[in-house]
Motif scaffolding. Sequence first.
Motif, mmCIF file in Angstrom:
data_model
loop_
_atom_site.group_PDB
_atom_site.id
_atom_site.type_symbol
_atom_site.label_atom_id
_atom_site.label_comp_id
_atom_site.label_asym_id
_atom_site.label_seq_id
_atom_site.Cartn_x
_atom_site.Cartn_y
_atom_site.Cartn_z
ATOM 1 N N CYS A 197 0.827 -1.218 0.000
ATOM 2 C CA CYS A 197 0.000 0.000 0.000
ATOM 3 C C CYS A 197 0.856 1.260 0.000
ATOM 4 O O CYS A 197 0.415 2.313 0.469
ATOM 5 N N ASN A 198 2.057 1.162 -0.515
ATOM 6 C CA ASN A 198 2.992 2.281 -0.462
ATOM 7 C C ASN A 198 3.917 2.240 -1.684
ATOM 8 O O ASN A 198 4.711 1.299 -1.821
ATOM 9 N N PRO A 199 3.839 3.235 -2.563
ATOM 10 C CA PRO A 199 4.698 3.235 -3.760
ATOM 11 C C PRO A 199 6.183 3.212 -3.446
ATOM 12 O O PRO A 199 6.969 2.637 -4.206
ATOM 13 N N ALA A 200 6.584 3.836 -2.336
ATOM 14 C CA ALA A 200 8.004 3.869 -1.990
ATOM 15 C C ALA A 200 8.542 2.463 -1.747
ATOM 16 O O ALA A 200 9.689 2.161 -2.094
ATOM 17 N N VAL A 201 7.716 1.602 -1.169
ATOM 18 C CA VAL A 201 8.133 0.216 -0.932
ATOM 19 C C VAL A 201 8.327 -0.506 -2.262
ATOM 20 O O VAL A 201 9.288 -1.272 -2.437
ATOM 21 N N ILE A 202 7.433 -0.247 -3.209
ATOM 22 C CA ILE A 202 7.549 -0.881 -4.522
ATOM 23 C C ILE A 202 8.795 -0.386 -5.250
ATOM 24 O O ILE A 202 9.505 -1.166 -5.900
ATOM 25 N N VAL A 203 9.073 0.904 -5.136
ATOM 26 C CA VAL A 203 10.288 1.456 -5.751
ATOM 27 C C VAL A 203 11.529 0.824 -5.129
ATOM 28 O O VAL A 203 12.503 0.508 -5.825
ATOM 29 N N GLU A 204 11.492 0.615 -3.822
ATOM 30 C CA GLU A 204 12.617 -0.041 -3.147
ATOM 31 C C GLU A 204 12.812 -1.461 -3.672
ATOM 32 O O GLU A 204 13.941 -1.898 -3.926
ATOM 33 N N HIS A 205 11.708 -2.193 -3.846
ATOM 34 C CA HIS A 205 11.799 -3.549 -4.392
ATOM 35 C C HIS A 205 12.370 -3.530 -5.805
ATOM 36 O O HIS A 205 13.153 -4.412 -6.181
ATOM 37 N N LEU A 206 11.985 -2.521 -6.572
ATOM 38 C CA LEU A 206 12.507 -2.389 -7.932
ATOM 39 C C LEU A 206 14.014 -2.149 -7.911
ATOM 40 O O LEU A 206 14.764 -2.758 -8.691
ATOM 41 N N CYS A 207 14.456 -1.286 -7.016
ATOM 42 C CA CYS A 207 15.892 -0.994 -6.914
ATOM 43 C C CYS A 207 16.685 -2.210 -6.442
ATOM 44 O O CYS A 207 17.844 -2.392 -6.830
ATOM 45 N N ARG A 208 16.058 -3.036 -5.623
ATOM 46 C CA ARG A 208 16.724 -4.239 -5.128
ATOM 47 C C ARG A 208 16.655 -5.391 -6.129
ATOM 48 O O ARG A 208 17.273 -6.437 -5.914
ATOM 49 N N GLY A 209 15.881 -5.195 -7.192
ATOM 50 C CA GLY A 209 15.769 -6.225 -8.214
ATOM 51 C C GLY A 209 14.825 -7.351 -7.864
ATOM 52 O O GLY A 209 14.842 -8.404 -8.513
ATOM 53 N N THR A 210 13.965 -7.149 -6.863
ATOM 54 C CA THR A 210 13.032 -8.203 -6.462
ATOM 55 C C THR A 210 11.705 -8.121 -7.210
ATOM 56 O O THR A 210 10.835 -8.975 -7.013
ATOM 57 N N THR A 211 11.540 -7.101 -8.037
ATOM 58 C CA THR A 211 10.358 -6.992 -8.886
ATOM 59 C C THR A 211 10.757 -6.338 -10.198
ATOM 60 O O THR A 211 11.767 -5.631 -10.266
ATOM 61 N N SER A 212 9.980 -6.586 -11.230
ATOM 62 C CA SER A 212 10.282 -6.019 -12.540
ATOM 63 C C SER A 212 9.719 -4.608 -12.649
ATOM 64 O O SER A 212 8.840 -4.208 -11.879
ATOM 65 N N ALA A 213 10.218 -3.866 -13.627
ATOM 66 C CA ALA A 213 9.730 -2.505 -13.839
ATOM 67 C C ALA A 213 8.246 -2.517 -14.205
ATOM 68 O O ALA A 213 7.465 -1.682 -13.731
ATOM 69 N N LYS A 214 7.853 -3.477 -15.038
ATOM 70 C CA LYS A 214 6.452 -3.573 -15.437
ATOM 71 C C LYS A 214 5.566 -3.910 -14.245
ATOM 72 O O LYS A 214 4.509 -3.294 -14.037
ATOM 73 N N GLY A 215 6.003 -4.871 -13.446
ATOM 74 C CA GLY A 215 5.225 -5.253 -12.270
ATOM 75 C C GLY A 215 5.100 -4.111 -11.280
ATOM 76 O O GLY A 215 4.029 -3.883 -10.706
ATOM 77 N N ALA A 216 6.197 -3.377 -11.082
ATOM 78 C CA ALA A 216 6.171 -2.244 -10.164
ATOM 79 C C ALA A 216 5.224 -1.159 -10.662
ATOM 80 O O ALA A 216 4.456 -0.584 -9.880
ATOM 81 N N ALA A 217 5.267 -0.889 -11.960
ATOM 82 C CA ALA A 217 4.402 0.145 -12.533
ATOM 83 C C ALA A 217 2.931 -0.221 -12.377
ATOM 84 O O ALA A 217 2.098 0.630 -12.038
ATOM 85 N N VAL A 218 2.609 -1.484 -12.606
ATOM 86 C CA VAL A 218 1.215 -1.923 -12.487
ATOM 87 C C VAL A 218 0.732 -1.798 -11.043
ATOM 88 O O VAL A 218 -0.370 -1.300 -10.782
ATOM 89 N N ILE A 219 1.548 -2.235 -10.100
ATOM 90 C CA ILE A 219 1.144 -2.171 -8.692
ATOM 91 C C ILE A 219 0.948 -0.725 -8.247
ATOM 92 O O ILE A 219 -0.026 -0.397 -7.554
ATOM 93 N N ILE A 220 1.853 0.160 -8.650
ATOM 94 C CA ILE A 220 1.722 1.568 -8.261
ATOM 95 C C ILE A 220 0.462 2.180 -8.876
ATOM 96 O O ILE A 220 -0.260 2.938 -8.211
ATOM 97 N N CYS A 221 0.173 1.840 -10.118
ATOM 98 C CA CYS A 221 -1.058 2.330 -10.752
ATOM 99 C C CYS A 221 -2.290 1.810 -10.017
ATOM 100 O O CYS A 221 -3.269 2.542 -9.818
#
Length: 238
Positions: A88-112
């Motif tokens: 429930c927090n975009p910053a957490v998703i961005v952190e996962h993206l930076c750590r490589g635990t999620t893809s850019a597409k997956g992160a974008a969809v979740i944030i949207c």
Amino acid sequence: MAADLVISVAMIAGIVLVSEAVRRAAKRLCSEDYRIYLVEAVSTFQLCACTHELKLLGELGRIESNVGLTLTYIMSTVHISTFHGASCNPAVIVEHLCRGTTSAKGAAVIICVQFAAAVVAQFAVAAVWSLGLSDLHTRHQKFGYRCFDPIGGTLLQAAAVESACAFCMTAMTMHIHRVDEKLRSHAAAALITFLVYAGGHISGAFFNAVLAFSTQFPCSGHSYPEYCFVYWLGPVLG
């Protein structure tokens, strides 16, 4: 005032119960590929909708600070216990993206999905308020659902508070595994309550971009770019 508080608590309880029912249904009926997005959406909706009502109680209901902090602690515990892994927090998703635990597409969809759920929460609580279930809701409707700007300091001070709060939450998340599992939600809720107490008078202590977007951005007092600076850039830097 007591009646308004009871009705608001009942409304919050209803939001949580409906959200939990949808999450459990999603767990049974949806495939894992879609379940993660639905759970994220429902949990973000729950967080934003409940916070709208708590914010209304604090601003227009003028509840005592100890009551507000108690509700903050209780609701934080409930949210953490029912989110089923949703951030429930975009910053957490961005952190996962930076750590490589999620893809850019997956992160974008979740944030949207998170921001879409935040917008739905705005309209949903307004629809409930329009029913006039309490004097508080009726007064809020008469004022055109106007909300107040919680920023009590300069923009730099508010952004610094949001950043510091986000840093504290991130640090706690990294070390929460050291706490007994039964106490983790309470430890996190206690920290959230303390941060709201310490920084709420300066920035509102949202430290969550999507939550601030839902509950704070519609308020008068500052422009969208200024709110973005405080509530989006601040938590990301934290």
